[in-house]
Design an enzyme around this catalytic site. Structure first.
Site, short mmCIF file in Angstrom:
data_model
loop_
_atom_site.label_atom_id
_atom_site.label_comp_id
_atom_site.label_asym_id
_atom_site.label_seq_id
_atom_site.Cartn_x
_atom_site.Cartn_y
_atom_site.Cartn_z
N ARG A 1 -35.21 19.89 33.70
CA ARG A 1 -34.03 20.46 33.04
C ARG A 1 -33.46 21.67 33.79
O ARG A 1 -32.24 21.89 33.80
CB ARG A 1 -34.33 20.84 31.60
CG ARG A 1 -34.66 19.64 30.71
CD ARG A 1 -34.75 20.04 29.25
NE ARG A 1 -33.44 20.41 28.73
CZ ARG A 1 -33.05 21.66 28.52
NH1 ARG A 1 -33.86 22.68 28.78
NH2 ARG A 1 -31.84 21.93 28.05
N GLU B 1 -29.20 14.34 12.97
CA GLU B 1 -30.17 13.84 13.93
C GLU B 1 -30.79 14.96 14.76
O GLU B 1 -30.57 15.07 15.96
CB GLU B 1 -29.51 12.81 14.86
CG GLU B 1 -28.98 11.59 14.13
CD GLU B 1 -28.15 10.68 15.03
OE1 GLU B 1 -27.90 11.06 16.20
OE2 GLU B 1 -27.74 9.61 14.56
N PRO B 2 -31.61 15.82 14.15
CA PRO B 2 -32.29 16.84 14.94
C PRO B 2 -33.42 16.25 15.77
O PRO B 2 -34.16 15.40 15.31
CB PRO B 2 -32.85 17.79 13.87
CG PRO B 2 -33.09 16.89 12.69
CD PRO B 2 -31.99 15.87 12.73
N CYS C 1 -41.23 18.96 47.12
CA CYS C 1 -40.53 19.23 48.37
C CYS C 1 -39.03 19.33 48.13
O CYS C 1 -38.24 18.52 48.61
CB CYS C 1 -40.85 18.11 49.37
SG CYS C 1 -40.40 18.53 51.05
N GLU C 2 -38.63 20.32 47.34
CA GLU C 2 -37.24 20.57 47.01
C GLU C 2 -37.06 22.07 46.81
O GLU C 2 -37.83 22.70 46.08
CB GLU C 2 -36.84 19.87 45.70
CG GLU C 2 -36.82 18.37 45.74
CD GLU C 2 -35.59 17.80 46.43
OE1 GLU C 2 -34.61 18.56 46.62
OE2 GLU C 2 -35.61 16.61 46.77
N GLY D 1 -28.02 17.89 17.90
CA GLY D 1 -27.71 18.84 18.96
C GLY D 1 -27.97 20.28 18.60
O GLY D 1 -27.52 21.19 19.31
N SER E 1 -25.29 18.88 22.65
CA SER E 1 -26.64 19.39 22.44
C SER E 1 -26.70 20.89 22.72
O SER E 1 -25.84 21.44 23.40
CB SER E 1 -27.63 18.67 23.37
OG SER E 1 -27.70 17.30 23.04
N TYR F 1 -37.31 16.79 25.90
CA TYR F 1 -36.81 16.20 27.14
C TYR F 1 -37.67 16.44 28.37
O TYR F 1 -37.48 15.77 29.38
CB TYR F 1 -35.36 16.65 27.42
CG TYR F 1 -34.45 16.32 26.28
CD1 TYR F 1 -34.07 15.01 26.03
CD2 TYR F 1 -34.02 17.31 25.40
CE1 TYR F 1 -33.27 14.68 24.95
CE2 TYR F 1 -33.23 17.00 24.32
CZ TYR F 1 -32.85 15.69 24.10
OH TYR F 1 -32.08 15.37 23.02
#
Length: 467
Positions: free
Chosen positions: A362, A318-319, A393-394, A276, A238, A423
């Site tokens: 992401r 497959e876009p 909390c990260e 991808g 991708s 995504y």
């Protein structure tokens, strides 16, 4: 020669050193247009999409919110359909799928790739023609396979010997046949993040061409009475920006295609080259348009077929990201702003927004880069190096790692991030029991709800432990 930062501001050598390396920026209220959907504009500092000013959208629907540009989505779908007119164009539903998108795809004449029973359910609910669906996945359950066969999906992409056996048993039991493609790994190292490169040998997808497993899978599919062998399927990864990886993969997959024809006497009618195709998340990205991709990929396949002396199979692609990615942005409200000192006397502004890794994982998962802009007002204040962070909390809860925003960004401002269609909503979570944002469609100056905002009732609906 200066290099461009993702924000579009020029740096002396690309490094973050201090104020002396900043050139005079362009208009801080201007938009880097190729990062945004086609109907996005910025007027007097206010960002609008589809003719809808984002402050108005937030006033009606709240924040954070994903904003989906219908006209842009449809235009990108048509661009792939038209450029690849001799192909079958399967939209990769994993990028973002809902019944509204299913309807748009059907109306624009695309096919649809799903990779779970849930995605198949959405396609069915949206009324998508089952014969135009391909079903992916490395571990489809018996129930998922049975349902796919019963619904009459156009093709199942098999990914293991176990799946070939299961699918053959199901078609025998149901007295049905199903089209099958064999997913192969071509051993191509795509220049992308390790987790989204899918054609090298040491990973979970497909049958290896080099080991001979791919040829054996073809033999088994061909021998099974209920399985109709359609062809080979290859996917190299991708966020790919050129066709060099496709060239290597096509050469190896077409060589196997020719070998099947010679050894088994089988002329497979189709071949899927995967998807991808990349998009521009920052000014560093330079994706090819569909017409260029189509021309280059068709030339590659035609050349290899001539060299092998074989007829070219019907091709499909497959876009997913390349269609929906730029068609959506995310709008947040700023809650706090904090400046910290960095090495060399530079200061960074931490701009905390009302979303974060629960609506865009992401950045944390893939080290992905994004851009951002002040969306609710003009500013005459110079740029300040900023990091847009979430409320979770990260320490790794980062939405945009490095961006230059006006130095007067303050609580209550709206900040928008482009390129969040692929995504982000698909991988959204309830981390820290956050409520997933809505997807708000825009068209011709009006808004409509595609997916509503989650509520606390939704959050508690599956929590039955106290009763």
């Amino acid at each position: 020669m200066p290099t461009a930062h993702p924000s579009g501001w020029a740096h002396a050598d690309g490094a973050l050193r201090g104020p002396h390396w900043l050139r005079e920026p362009a208009d801080p209220n201007a938009l880097v247009e190729h990062l945004w959907s086609s109907t996005t504009a910025k007027t007097d500092g206010v960002l609008s999409v589809g003719g809808v000013p984002l402050p108005d959208l937030v006033a009606e629907h709240g924040s954070p919110a994903y904003v989906l540009d219908e006209a842009d989505f449809r235009a990108r779908a048509r661009a792939f359909r038209d450029a690849f007119a001799d192909y079958d164009v399967f939209y990769a539903g994993k990028a973002f799928l809902c019944t509204t998108v299913v309807r748009w795809l059907a109306e624009e004449g695309l096919s649809l790739d799903v990779c779970s029973g849930g995605e198949l359910t959405v396609a069915e609910r949206g009324g998508f023609p089952m014969e135009r669906i391909g079903f992916h996945g490395n571990n489809k359950t018996l129930g998922e396979l049975e349902r796919a066969v019963e619904l009459g999906v156009g093709r199942v992409i098999v990914d293991s010997f176990h799946e070939v056996e299961r699918l053959a048993a199901i078609t025998t039991e149901l007295g049905r046949t199903v089209g099958v493609m064999v997913r192969v790994t071509a051993g191509v190292e795509a220049h992308t993040h390790e987790y989204i490169a899918t054609a090298h040998e040491d990973q979970k997808f497909g049958f290896s061409i080099a080991s001979g497993d791919a040829l054996e899978a073809v033999r088994r599919v061909h021998a099974a009475p209920g399985l109709r062998l359609l062809g080979l399927h290859s996917h190299i990864g991708s966020q790919i920006f050129d066709t060099s990886g496709f060239e290597v993969a096509a050469r190896r997959v077409l060589a196997l295609h020719a070998q099947v024809s010679e050894e088994l006497g089988v002329e497979m009618p189709e071949m899927d080259l995967g998807g991808g195709f990349g998009i521009a998340y920052t000014t560093q990205d330079d994706p090819a348009d569909p017409a260029r991709l189509a021309a280059e990929m068709s030339t590659i396949v035609a050349h290899e077929c001539r060299a092998l002396g074989i007829a070219g199979p019907r091709l499909s692609i497959e876009p997913g990201r390349a269609i929906v990615g730029p068609s959506m942005c995310t709008v947040y409200e700023v809650g706090t702003v904090k400046e910290v000192a960095l090495d060399g006397g530079l200061r960074r502004s931490y701009v905390s927004v009302d979303g974060g890794m629960s609506d865009n994982i992401r950045t944390a998962l893939y080290d992905a880069d994004y851009s951002a802009t002040l969306a609710s007002r003009p500013s005459e204040v110079g740029p300040l190096l900023a990091r847009v962070v979430g409320k979770h909390c990260e320490a790794g809860d980062i939405v945009v790692k490095d961006e230059f925003l006006p130095g007067d960004v303050r609580p209550g401002d709206l900040v928008a991030v482009p390129g969040t269609g692929a995504y982000c909503r698909s991988m959204a979570s309830n981390y820290n029991h956050a409520l997933r944002p809505p997807v708000i469609g825009v068209r011709d100056g009006k808004t409509f709800t595609v997916l509503r905002r989650e509520t606390e009732a939704d959050l508690l609906a599956t929590d039955v432990g106290a009763y």
